[in-house]
Motif scaffolding. Structure first.
Motif, PDB file in Angstrom:
ATOM      1  N   ALA A   1       1.043  -1.246  -0.066  1.00 47.40           N
ATOM      2  CA  ALA A   1       0.051   0.057   0.132  1.00 47.40           C
ATOM      3  C   ALA A   1       0.720   1.326   0.095  1.00 47.40           C
ATOM      4  N   LYS A   2       2.124   1.257   0.851  1.00 50.51           N
ATOM      5  CA  LYS A   2       2.822   2.378   0.966  1.00 50.51           C
ATOM      6  C   LYS A   2       3.430   2.755  -0.570  1.00 50.51           C
TER       7      LYS A   2
ATOM      8  N   VAL B   1       0.962   4.287  -2.885  1.00 57.39           N
ATOM      9  CA  VAL B   1       0.601   5.592  -2.562  1.00 57.39           C
ATOM     10  C   VAL B   1       1.995   6.510  -2.820  1.00 57.39           C
ATOM     11  N   ASP B   2       3.088   5.971  -2.416  1.00 60.00           N
ATOM     12  CA  ASP B   2       4.440   6.881  -2.389  1.00 60.00           C
ATOM     13  C   ASP B   2       5.311   6.394  -3.659  1.00 60.00           C
ATOM     14  N   LYS B   3       5.199   6.840  -4.618  1.00 65.17           N
ATOM     15  CA  LYS B   3       5.857   6.141  -5.956  1.00 65.17           C
ATOM     16  C   LYS B   3       7.285   6.903  -5.931  1.00 65.17           C
TER      17      LYS B   3
END
Length: 191
Positions: A89-90, A93-95
């Motif tokens: 998930a991280k 969200v944080d590409k």
């Protein structure tokens, strides 16, 4: 994962009092009867009128080890799946993540944790409960219950920290955790 594993880790191999229900003799097989008649702890002092054979004491280690293997494997399975889900998930969200974090191997990590609990944790807690608490601290401090409780708490807390350190070493040894690479120190050039 840690809450479930820690509770079971303390209770299963080293209960303070036995909470086992009475076994119906007719319903139990030979193996179930054998394990039921084993002490709660391999080093437990037998009550007056009872005694435990060496085989029964080894049976206590095997019985508790089997339970801890199951608890460790299942709790690690849940924890590893949740950890991987959070990591994924991280990543979604944080590409721009500067550091790529790998997913943990679910099955090998879970089985390794189960083996660790069945062997290391099981033996350490049986020694703590049966040798340190029951055979050393209890006779010395039997008239000072508050001090006895404090010492038992300190010993079990220390054992938990020792267990955490041993787990990291074990995980590195079998290759499921990589040692942190040392960051090179920048060289200072003299003028």
């Amino acid at each position: 994962m840690a809450v479930i594993a820690d509770f079971m880790l303390v209770y299963l191999p080293a209960p303070t009092i036995s909470l086992r229900p009475r076994m119906a003799a007719a319903d139990a097989g030979r193996i179930a009867k054998f394990f039921y008649n084993c002490p709660d702890n391999a080093f437990q002092i037998a009550l007056p009128g009872t005694s435990y054979s060496l085989l029964q004491r080894i049976g206590a280690i095997a019985r508790n080890g089997t339970k801890l293997f199951a608890v460790g494997t299942i709790s690690s399975l849940v924890g590893t799946v949740v950890t991987n889900a959070v990591l994924n998930a991280k990543k979604a969200v944080d590409k721009s993540g500067s550091e790529e974090v790998e997913n943990l191997p679910v099955i090998s990590t879970s089985v390794a944790y189960g083996v660790y609990m069945a062997v290391s944790s099981n033996l350490r807690y049986q020694v703590v409960a049966g040798v340190i608490e029951q055979r050393i601290l209890e006779p010395m401090l039997h008239q000072h219950k508050l001090m006895l409780s404090a010492m038992c708490f300190a010993v079990r807390t220390g054992n938990t920290f020792l267990g955490s350190l041993l787990w990291v070493d074990y995980a590195r040894l079998i290759g499921i955790q990589k040692a942190h690479e040392e960051v090179p120190t920048p060289k200072v050039h003299e003028a």
